[in-house]
Design a protein around this motif. Structure first.
Motif, short mmCIF file in Angstrom:
data_model
loop_
_atom_site.label_atom_id
_atom_site.label_comp_id
_atom_site.label_asym_id
_atom_site.label_seq_id
_atom_site.Cartn_x
_atom_site.Cartn_y
_atom_site.Cartn_z
N LEU A 1 47.89 36.33 51.68
CA LEU A 1 47.31 35.26 50.87
C LEU A 1 46.21 35.78 49.96
N TYR A 2 45.86 34.94 48.96
CA TYR A 2 44.69 35.20 48.14
C TYR A 2 44.05 33.86 47.77
N HIS A 3 42.79 33.91 47.38
CA HIS A 3 42.04 32.71 47.01
C HIS A 3 41.86 32.66 45.51
N LEU A 4 41.89 31.46 44.98
CA LEU A 4 41.82 31.23 43.54
C LEU A 4 40.85 30.09 43.28
N VAL B 1 38.33 39.85 49.80
CA VAL B 1 39.48 40.48 49.15
C VAL B 1 40.78 39.80 49.56
N PRO B 2 41.84 39.98 48.75
CA PRO B 2 43.12 39.42 49.15
C PRO B 2 43.64 40.10 50.41
N VAL C 1 39.33 35.04 41.06
CA VAL C 1 40.14 35.30 42.24
C VAL C 1 39.31 36.00 43.29
N ASN C 2 39.31 35.47 44.51
CA ASN C 2 38.74 36.10 45.70
C ASN C 2 37.25 36.38 45.67
N ASN C 3 36.46 35.63 44.94
CA ASN C 3 35.04 35.93 44.88
C ASN C 3 34.33 35.69 46.21
N ALA C 4 34.13 34.45 46.59
CA ALA C 4 33.33 34.13 47.77
C ALA C 4 34.08 34.34 49.08
N TYR D 1 47.76 44.70 45.32
CA TYR D 1 48.63 44.05 44.35
C TYR D 1 47.78 43.37 43.29
N ASP D 2 48.40 43.10 42.17
CA ASP D 2 47.70 42.51 41.03
C ASP D 2 47.94 41.00 41.01
N ILE D 3 46.90 40.25 40.75
CA ILE D 3 46.99 38.79 40.66
C ILE D 3 46.65 38.39 39.23
N GLY D 4 47.59 37.75 38.56
CA GLY D 4 47.35 37.25 37.22
C GLY D 4 47.22 35.73 37.26
#
Length: 93
Positions: free
Chosen positions: A69-72, A64-65, A58-61, A37-40
């Motif tokens: 959940l995802y990291h920001l 991946v999402p 988004v999701n660097n360290a 999915y795309d995170i804007g």
């Protein structure tokens, strides 16, 4: 909504965890069928007293999402994490 890790309006986000300065975990209300999915993200001003413009990552360290959940991260020009006054994020599949 004031600056906090509160969700002000959402159809898909259940909560946001504040993991530290400029580090957030966005938890989705319903799991996605997969992680494709795309995170804007759009970031507003830094908190009062913080210098410079703010950008996002988004999701660097943290990898991946996932389907849930995802990291920001919110960053300044030197790529140091900083809290932003407003963070807008959308998810599209």
């Amino acid at each position: 909504c004031d600056w906090s890790s509160d969700v002000c309006s959402s159809d898909l986000v259940s909560s946001i965890a504040d993991n530290g300065v400029g580090d957030y975990t966005v938890n989705l209300t319903n799991a996605m069928p997969d992680a494709n999915y795309d995170i804007g993200v759009a970031v507003g001003h830094p908190l009062p007293g913080a210098p410079g413009a703010v950008t996002s990552l988004v999701n660097n360290a943290r990898g991946v999402p996932t389907t849930a959940l995802y990291h920001l991260y919110t960053l300044q020009g030197s790529f140091a994490t900083v809290d932003a006054q407003y963070i807008y994020s959308s998810v599209r599949r």
